[in-house]
Enzyme design. Sequence first.
Site, PDB file in Angstrom:
ATOM      1  N   PRO A  10      21.253  -7.877  18.149  1.00 50.66           N
ATOM      2  CA  PRO A  10      22.677  -8.107  18.398  1.00 50.66           C
ATOM      3  C   PRO A  10      22.971  -8.930  19.649  1.00 50.66           C
ATOM      4  CG  PRO A  10      22.075  -5.821  18.847  1.00 50.66           C
ATOM      5  CD  PRO A  10      20.905  -6.450  18.140  1.00 50.66           C
ATOM      6  N   ASN A  11      23.949  -9.775  19.501  1.00 49.09           N
ATOM      7  CA  ASN A  11      24.517 -10.607  20.566  1.00 49.09           C
ATOM      8  C   ASN A  11      23.634 -11.781  20.979  1.00 49.09           C
ATOM      9  OD1 ASN A  11      26.960  -9.029  20.916  1.00 49.09           O
ATOM     10  ND2 ASN A  11      25.618  -7.443  21.757  1.00 49.09           N
ATOM     11  N   ARG A  18      26.679 -16.360  26.867  1.00 46.25           N
ATOM     12  CA  ARG A  18      26.798 -14.960  27.300  1.00 46.25           C
ATOM     13  C   ARG A  18      26.001 -14.746  28.589  1.00 46.25           C
ATOM     14  NH1 ARG A  18      22.774 -10.660  24.646  1.00 46.25           N
ATOM     15  NH2 ARG A  18      23.475  -8.758  25.621  1.00 46.25           N
ATOM     16  N   TYR A  23      20.869 -14.646  31.222  1.00 45.77           N
ATOM     17  CA  TYR A  23      20.106 -15.102  30.047  1.00 45.77           C
ATOM     18  C   TYR A  23      19.892 -16.618  30.002  1.00 45.77           C
ATOM     19  CZ  TYR A  23      21.169 -10.364  28.470  1.00 45.77           C
ATOM     20  OH  TYR A  23      21.263  -9.000  28.382  1.00 45.77           O
ATOM     21  N   ASN A  79      13.017  -9.472  19.690  1.00 45.32           N
ATOM     22  CA  ASN A  79      13.966  -9.158  20.763  1.00 45.32           C
ATOM     23  C   ASN A  79      15.064  -8.285  20.135  1.00 45.32           C
ATOM     24  OD1 ASN A  79      15.827  -8.926  22.768  1.00 45.32           O
ATOM     25  ND2 ASN A  79      15.816 -11.099  23.332  1.00 45.32           N
ATOM     26  N   ALA A  82      20.287  -4.869  22.544  1.00 41.90           N
ATOM     27  CA  ALA A  82      20.672  -3.524  23.006  1.00 41.90           C
ATOM     28  C   ALA A  82      20.117  -2.408  22.125  1.00 41.90           C
ATOM     29  CB  ALA A  82      22.185  -3.431  23.093  1.00 41.90           C
ATOM     30  N   GLU A 103       7.253  -6.985  21.593  1.00 41.85           N
ATOM     31  CA  GLU A 103       8.636  -6.759  22.052  1.00 41.85           C
ATOM     32  C   GLU A 103       8.933  -7.768  23.156  1.00 41.85           C
ATOM     33  OE1 GLU A 103       9.230  -2.826  23.621  1.00 41.85           O
ATOM     34  OE2 GLU A 103      11.198  -3.340  24.474  1.00 41.85           O
ATOM     35  N   HIS A 105      11.916  -9.424  25.893  1.00 43.01           N
ATOM     36  CA  HIS A 105      13.212  -9.460  26.557  1.00 43.01           C
ATOM     37  C   HIS A 105      13.278 -10.679  27.464  1.00 43.01           C
ATOM     38  CE1 HIS A 105      14.074  -5.576  24.932  1.00 43.01           C
ATOM     39  NE2 HIS A 105      12.889  -5.168  25.347  1.00 43.01           N
ATOM     40  N   ARG A 112      17.279  -4.159  35.977  1.00 40.72           N
ATOM     41  CA  ARG A 112      18.711  -4.090  35.657  1.00 40.72           C
ATOM     42  C   ARG A 112      19.185  -2.632  35.618  1.00 40.72           C
ATOM     43  NH1 ARG A 112      19.882  -7.836  30.672  1.00 40.72           N
ATOM     44  NH2 ARG A 112      22.024  -7.462  31.405  1.00 40.72           N
TER      45      ARG A 112
HETATM   46  C1  DQA Z   1      17.751  -8.238  26.157  1.00 41.88           C
HETATM   47  C2  DQA Z   1      17.938  -7.084  27.143  1.00 41.88           C
HETATM   48  C3  DQA Z   1      18.802  -5.988  26.543  1.00 41.88           C
HETATM   49  O1  DQA Z   1      18.976  -4.934  27.483  1.00 41.88           O
HETATM   50  C4  DQA Z   1      20.172  -6.539  26.177  1.00 41.88           C
HETATM   51  O2  DQA Z   1      20.957  -5.545  25.563  1.00 41.88           O
HETATM   52  C5  DQA Z   1      20.098  -7.756  25.342  1.00 41.88           C
HETATM   53  C6  DQA Z   1      19.088  -8.771  25.649  1.00 41.88           C
HETATM   54  C7  DQA Z   1      16.988  -9.411  26.805  1.00 41.88           C
HETATM   55  O3  DQA Z   1      16.549 -10.273  26.039  1.00 41.88           O
HETATM   56  O4  DQA Z   1      16.850  -9.486  28.024  1.00 41.88           O
HETATM   57  O5  DQA Z   1      20.916  -7.972  24.457  1.00 41.88           O
HETATM   58  O6  DQA Z   1      16.976  -7.762  25.057  1.00 41.88           O
END
Ligand code: DQA
Length: 150
Positions: A10-11, A18, A23, A79, A82, A103, A105, A112
């Site tokens: 998501p997102n 964003r 990011y 990735n 959240a 995994e 990020h 954070r």
């Molecule tokens: C994320 C880190 C997560 O905590 C966050 O909710 C994201 C992006 C990252 O790529 O740093 O959406 O996965």
Amino acid sequence: MTSVYVLNGPNLNLLGTRKPEVYGTTTLADVEEMCREEAAGLGLDLRFRQSNHEGQLIDWIHEAGAEVKAGRCVGAVFNPGAYTHTSVALHDAIEGVELPVVELHISNVHAREPFRHHSYISPVARSIVVGFGVHGYVLAMRGLHHIAQK
Ligand code: DQA
């Protein structure tokens, strides 16, 4: 041709606009292009996907798991956004199909907010790439390719 999945939660469709201070300004389309070049160099066929929906991500994990079992796929860079911090269902999906997952990020989640420090994905991931910005996608693909060759 052997495939590699790159799954985004998501997102991540908002990448580039964003929270650029966290990011960066690279878009998801740019990331896909980077991954496509890397996959070509590694001799892999790229399946690059993004969804804001947990169930869709689960279906893709099942699909990738079946491809790995059939010997047609090295696994997935994932990735989970959240959902990393909330989803027992994604944990169970990866475990259930024994999908090799890196995994990933973009940000250093451990530097954070405390709620980002716990991952439901890490216990079922083969490896973790954290905090390299979008370059992490390339590192994760190389790592997955390396693991698959062993
Ligand atoms: C994320 C880190 C997560 O905590 C966050 O909710 C994201 C992006 C990252 O790529 O740093 O959406 O996965």
